[in-house]
Design a protein around this motif. Structure first.
Motif: not given
Length: 361
Positions: A184-188, A198-206, A140-149
């Protein structure tokens, strides 16, 4: 009922069970794409013949192509709500050694992010192995909006999508203290907050990609494959974006046994091993301080060698080194196996392919 020329529909239904796809329609467009691909390259016919000869037991799959082949199957809806299906053949340059795959491309209805499942084409074609009761090694690969995999490997024979559902339950319901459901919980959570304004600046799941790395394999091959992949890409103490808490395969059981001072059982499924680890650390929280990262000792080559080679029916470090030496001198697999006392040619082949004993130098 449509007659399929190359596709084995039962295999597609088995590996895609639980997805939102209309599997029957996807099977139709996929087989049509395979017919066209065969007319151009002959690849489907070659894979079917290779499957019928026994697959990997008959030798490596040689397709004679310079590019990697992927077939992307998509399911979309028209304005009237009617589902439409399309299969597109993609050639990727520079990936010659990778086997052909099928991409099932979809969209998460709740999170509005792309998701993709990658299936090995050989497992879906005629002549392939019976899949019921066999193991799957998945990524499983989780992509986040801060360019991390973030990456996580696992073993199951209960259906990879069933396991993924359990991961989601652990992430969003029980909030398990394992690295994969935690991330997973953090990104979701961050993505849900964004969708709610309510975008709070945390990395998000993309996006999420699931890759079925090995399909239709037995327990030993599944363990060997996971051991290699986790150590190379996803052991959290070695890789900053890895979400596997302990080594893969048998070594995960061994490390848990050594850490807990008790027999950890012979559980094959990755999550069961990690859940046992979490339970132990909750019971003995001081261990977290004494052994940060839990698997830090795995970075010590002497420790890794002792763990890898310290069990019955495992090769010694000297045997592993002798296998590599004899292969470099041009000896064939049977003669190498006889010289070192290997169980079979497969054990020698896996050493030389780097799938096992990769930590032994």
């Amino acid at each position: 009922m449509m007659k399929f020329k190359y596709l084995r529909p039962s295999a597609l239904y088995y590996l895609a069970e639980g997805l939102s796809f209309d599997i029957g329609k996807c099977a139709e467009v996929l087989d049509s794409a395979l017919v066209g691909l065969n007319q151009q390259t002959g690849i489907p016919e070659k894979i079917v013949r290779w499957n019928r000869l026994g697959g990997h037991k008959s030798g490596p799959l040689k397709l004679g192509t310079l590019n990697r082949i992927a077939i992307e199957v998509t399911e979309t809806a028209s304005k009237s709500g009617e589902k439409m299906h399309l299969a597109t053949v993609i050639e990727s340059k520079g990936e010659r050694e990778s086997g052909p795959v099928v991409f099932l491309a979809m969209q998460s209805l709740a999170l509005h992010i792309p998701m993709r499942v990658e299936l090995p084409l050989r497992a879906l074609l005629r002549g392939g192995p019976y899949l019921e009761g066999t193991y799957v090694v998945y990524l499983h690969v989780l992509f986040s909006d801060d360019d991390k995999e973030y990456v996580y490997y696992g073993i199951t024979k209960r259906g990879w999508n069933y396991r993924f559902g359990e991961h989601m339950k652990a992430a969003l319901g029980t909030r398990q203290a394992r690295l994969f459901p935690q991330k997973m919980a953090e990104l979701v959570d961050a993505r849900v907050a964004q969708l709610a304004g309510r975008d709070d600046g945390r990395p998000k799941l993309t996006g999420v990609i699931t890759v079925l790395c090995s399909v239709g394999v037995d327990e030993d091959m599944a363990k060997d494959t996971e051991e290699y992949l986790v150590d190379k890409y996803s052991l959290a103490s070695k890789h900053s974006l890895g979400l596997n808490m302990i080594p893969g395969g048998r070594e995960g059981v061994r490390v848990l046994h050594q850490l807990a001072g008790r027999e950890a059982g012979n559980s094959i499924e990755t999550e069961a091993r990690e859940e046992a680890l979490v339970e132990y650390l909750a019971k003995y929280p001081q261990v977290v301080i004494a052994k940060p990262g839990v698997a830090a000792a795995w970075n010590d080559p002497a420790y890794a060698e002792a763990v890898i080679c310290g069990r019955e029916n495992r090769l010694t470090a000297e045997q592993v080194r002798k296998i590599r030496y004899l292969a470099a001198m041009g000896h064939d697999l049977p003669s190498i196996g006889s010289a070192v006392g290997a169980i079979d040619a497969g054990q020698v082949r896996r050493v030389l392919a780097g799938r096992t004993y990769s930590r032994i130098h």
